[in-house]
Design an enzyme around this catalytic site. Structure first.
Site, PDB file in Angstrom:
ATOM      1  N   ASP A 355     -13.720  52.033 -37.568  1.00 12.81           N
ATOM      2  CA  ASP A 355     -14.131  52.054 -39.142  1.00 12.81           C
ATOM      3  C   ASP A 355     -15.373  53.119 -39.029  1.00 12.81           C
ATOM      4  O   ASP A 355     -16.120  53.340 -38.418  1.00 12.81           O
ATOM      5  CB  ASP A 355     -14.884  50.694 -38.801  1.00 12.81           C
ATOM      6  CG  ASP A 355     -15.231  50.416 -40.551  1.00 12.81           C
ATOM      7  OD1 ASP A 355     -14.484  50.570 -41.327  1.00 12.81           O
ATOM      8  OD2 ASP A 355     -16.556  50.282 -40.555  1.00 12.81           O
ATOM      9  N   GLU A 392     -10.797  56.152 -39.069  1.00 13.16           N
ATOM     10  CA  GLU A 392     -11.047  56.201 -40.677  1.00 13.16           C
ATOM     11  C   GLU A 392     -11.953  57.429 -40.761  1.00 13.16           C
ATOM     12  O   GLU A 392     -13.237  57.298 -40.604  1.00 13.16           O
ATOM     13  CB  GLU A 392     -11.583  54.702 -40.931  1.00 13.16           C
ATOM     14  CG  GLU A 392     -11.724  54.850 -42.487  1.00 13.16           C
ATOM     15  CD  GLU A 392     -12.572  53.626 -43.098  1.00 13.16           C
ATOM     16  OE1 GLU A 392     -12.047  53.023 -43.989  1.00 13.16           O
ATOM     17  OE2 GLU A 392     -13.531  53.054 -42.211  1.00 13.16           O
TER      18      GLU A 392
END
Lengths: 718, 113
Positions: A355, A392
């Site tokens: 993330d 990401e």
């Protein structure tokens, strides 16, 4: 020869504190580790002056004992101690750290807090999801002891080639929590295990689990603005309390302390069914928030080590959540590495999605580094060597690295440009044909040297609209989040097909269904690694909410009644996934060369339009068609059928002239999204031949997929 | 309620441990001792008679994991007559994949090896 029965001296206590027998511990590994007769507790702090081990009987409010680490139990910046004779099943532990409270210089020690071990392998305190905690408890999140005795049998990470992967992103709780799931222990690892047959029938071979590290669903909980008695919660879980512990509230057996075993059983069973397990890991920040947040673990153990701090001692906020983990500090870097190694080795995890991974490339002062040591370490780590690593590739501080993320030949990326470009192409924006062609090819414009497998292709993910909402809403509808609809993305590139939200208009509903089918075509014929959001295959809706992080309710739960209600879309998606698996031409490891390097008479990929061999790249064009030569499948290493795909994003039907095939092959129709079921799609290998081999009419906002193969034989693939 | 355990070893290599009462942290060591004895006797099959076991705490579940590891992959473990409440927990954890669950003692299945 009979061996003398000699008791090893190094197992014996050397110190006593109250009724506890002690000896100096081993500094490594960090955390709580079983040793013969006792437990080795080891914790790092550079700036603490004293450390005390706090022991609890499980669930008790008052400590069982507080054992200060004697000075001789300190090695470098590590406090290490063996405690003998503990009741492993019923022990919970934490630490008190003493030291300066001097925020300006980065220190926030407070010995009145009991702190969670960053290396705790299980955490108590939130063992049953949603059970209101005792806020007066002096120790909310409690370290627990974990055995490594799980029976893995012959299980190991599956190591499916990444180009063959179809990812399914899901939320462990949301997948089965809805009353319609029909499984025992809804919302848990055990319940997800019961739904493996559904995943297998769908055809995906990888689940990417939204955060399963221990988090607190009650973090920032607040009353639902419209539903009396309901709380908004930290439902998604992108706020880690402990990186080494599975979310106890996701385990039906957590009240028995068996969450580790339950999760491992799930992974073992997914593997047995040919499904990899990737974890969505959140190393960019923690649950402790900014300077006003609670002191749960890292802040009280060594704030200055674990967090990126401004010169004034405040928290950098590149994550948008209050703090930023100091990932390129060598201590924190090692913790991240230890953590991932632990999950790869102890849990047999197949891959990790990071993330806001761009943060992992920032130095301790926030500047992006050209050669970030953490990313390099992960890429070359021997234990993680077979794990997929997915970034990401952006953060909340404005660092956007899609296409430029430091990859070291290993990292793939969530391709945000795929999402944006394909959404715009799908809704008939002008000027998108060239971009769509790049995305279909695996984005060679972004990943020229990394190949198409660097691209995780997706149209939807947990963050944003579901696929149904993408074709049913022009704008976000996040009022239920209680933030005046200010949260969530505004650049959704969505189109409601003529009416905002639900409608009885059959034409609009038919168009929405067709657009969803078109999306599945685009996603599953694109080179790269497709990712599907949980429930998109049955048109799951969040009623236009594109930021459902706080909803533990029907907005986010998978409604299993949709399986029947939207069976047409489910069938279409299932067959599209099967088609991808059946055709290696769709799963190249390297980019197309746009040449005929196999001597077939056709280039590996050729581009077409309404006229064969003549693509229309103009700004007004909404049409694209391409043909893959089967002789070039998997970069020429396999033989496949020829595949022709035409996407007409124009609003009227258009005739397409078909490219000619080798004389022994005939075009067959696999999919046509302008046709209702059952003619919309066929079982791979059982496609009917086209009557007209020269032309095909492609409906407005529709896609067709053809297969070029011999007229009478079914093609087997290696 | 206390835990009562009984270990029977047959010359053919069958070990039967009967459990009655409640298995928890306070008595899991008794169970462990009998598992160790069964393993030392090189039994070929281990049968746990569970029909009178009313409750199993986490220590008991953990002991099942210990049992599997201690006996090794070549020894089949049968659990007979497990009460629904205990069985639910066993299935949620996933231990049923490592053992053979039977509702009643089936001599034809258990004793033929």
């Amino acid at each position: 020869m009979e061996m003398p029965n000699i008791q090893r001296l190094d197992l014996n206590p050397t110190h006593t504190y109250e009724e506890f027998k002690l000896r100096p511990g081993k500094p490594l590994p960090f955390g709580a580790t079983f040793v013969p007769g006792g437990v080795n507790f080891s914790i790092y702090s550079q700036h603490a002056t004293h450390c005390t081990l706090v022991l609890f009987e499980r669930g008790k409010t008052e400590p069982l004992a507080e054992i200060p680490f004697p000075a001789e139990f300190t090695i470098g910046n590590v406090f290490a101690m063996v405690v003998f004779g503990l009741d492993y099943e019923n022990t919970e532990y934490g630490f008190r750290m003493d030291g300066p409270f001097d925020p300006t210089n980065g220190h926030r020690f407070d010995a009145s807090n009991i702190l969670l071990d960053p290396y705790a392998k299980a955490v108590g305190g939130r063992s049953t999801w949603g059970t209101p905690p005792d806020w007066n408890d002096i120790y909310q999140h409690r370290g627990q002891l974990v055995y490594d005795d799980f029976d893995w049998g012959d299980d190991h990470a599956l190591q499916i080639p990444i180009e063959d992967i179809v990812v399914y992103e899901l939320h462990v709780r949301g997948f089965t929590r809805h009353p319609s799931s029909g499984v025992r222990y809804p919302g848990t690892f055990a319940a997800l295990r019961a739904k493996i047959p559904y995943l297998k029938a769908l055809g995906i071979n990888c689940v990417e689990l939204m955060p399963v590290y221990e988090f607190d669903e009650f973090e920032n909980s607040r009353p639902h603005p419209f539903k009396e008695g309901e709380l908004l919660m930290n439902y998604w879980g992108y706020s880690t309390l402990c990186f080494f512990a599975p979310k106890a509230g996701y385990a039906a057996t957590a009240p028995h302390g068996m969450q580790v075993d339950e999760f491992k059983t799930l992974i073992k069973e997914l593997h047995r069914n040919g499904i990899e397990v990737w974890l969505d890991v959140v190393f960019n920040h923690t649950a402790e928030g900014n300077e006003r947040g609670p002191s749960i673990s890292f802040r009280g153990i060594d704030n200055k080590t674990y967090y990126m701090l401004t010169p004034e001692g405040y928290y950098f906020n590149f994550s948008g959540t209050g703090n930023t983990l100091n990932c390129n500090n060598p201590i924190v870097r090692n913790m991240v590495l230890d953590c991932l190694r632990y999950w790869a080795s102890e849990y047999h995890i197949d891959g990790f999605r990071f993330d806001l991974a761009a943060i992992l490339g920032r130095d301790p002062w926030g500047a992006p580094m050209p050669n970030p040591p953490l990313l390099e370490s992960l890429a070359f780590d021997p234990i993680l060597a077979k794990c997929k690593l997915v970034a990401e590739a952006w953060d909340a501080g404005g660092l956007y690295q899609v296409g430029t993320f430091p990859a070291y030949g290993r990292w793939a990326e969530w391709n945000g440009k795929y999402r944006d470009d394909m959404r715009r192409f799908l809704k008939s924006d002008e000027g998108m044909v060239s971009a769509a062609a790049q995305r279909i090819q695996g984005s060679p414009d972004l990943y020229a040297w990394r190949g198409p497998t660097a691209s995780i292709n997706f149209l939807t993910c947990h963050d944003g609209f579901t696929l149904y909402d993408l074709v049913a809403y022009n704008g976000k509808h996040n009022e239920a989040n209680g933030e005046n609809n200010q949260d969530g993305a505004n650049d959704n590139h969505s189109w409601n097909c003529g009416w905002e939200g639900p409608t009885d208009d059959p034409e609009i509903n038919a168009l929405r269904l067709r657009q969803m089918k078109n999306a599945f075509v685009l996603l599953l014929v694109s080179q790269g690694v497709p990712m599907i959001l949980m429930g998109d295959e049955v048109a799951r809706t969040q009623h236009g909410n594109n930021n459902t992080y706080c909803h533990d309710n029907e907005l986010t739960w998978f409604n299993w009644e949709l399986e029947q209600q939207n069976g047409e879309l489910l069938r279409f998606a299932t067959q599209m996934i099967a088609f991808r698996h059946a055709h290696p031409a769709l799963r190249n490891r390297e980019h197309f060369r746009n040449t005929d390097y196999m001597g077939s008479g056709y280039a590996d990929i050729t581009w077409h339009g309404t006229q064969a061999w003549n693509a229309d790249w103009s700004n007004d064009s909404r049409v694209i068609a391409f043909m893959l030569c089967g002789k070039h499948a998997k970069n020429g290493s396999m033989s496949d059928d020829y595949i022709y795909v035409a996407i007409n994003a124009y609003w009227d039907a258009l005739p397409f002239a078909l490219p000619g095939l080798p004389t022994d092959l005939v075009w067959h129709l696999f999919a046509n999204t302008s046709v209702p079921r059952p003619g919309d799609i066929h079982t791979p290998g059982q496609e009917p031949p086209l009557d007209d081999q020269q032309h095909i009419l492609v409906g407005g906002r529709s896609a067709i997929v053809l297969v070029g193969k011999p007229a009478t034989t079914h093609t087997e693939h290696p | 309620m206390a835990l009562e355990t009984k270990l029977e070893l047959s010359p053919k290599g069958l070990a039967i441990i009967t459990l009655a009462g409640e298995l928890d942290a306070s008595n899991a060591a008794d169970f462990q001792t009998q598992i160790t004895q069964a393993a030392s006797a090189n039994c070929k099959r281990l049968v746990l008679i569970m029909q009178d076991l009313e409750y199993m705490a986490s220590a008991g579940l953990r002991m099942l994991a210990f049992t599997k590891q201690k006996m090794g992959a070549s020894v089949d473990i049968y659990m007979v007559g497990t009460k629904p409440t205990v069985q639910e927990t066993i299935e949620a954890v996933g231990f049923q994949y490592s053992v053979i669950m039977l509702e009643t003692y089936d001599a034809a299945q258990i004793e033929q090896f």
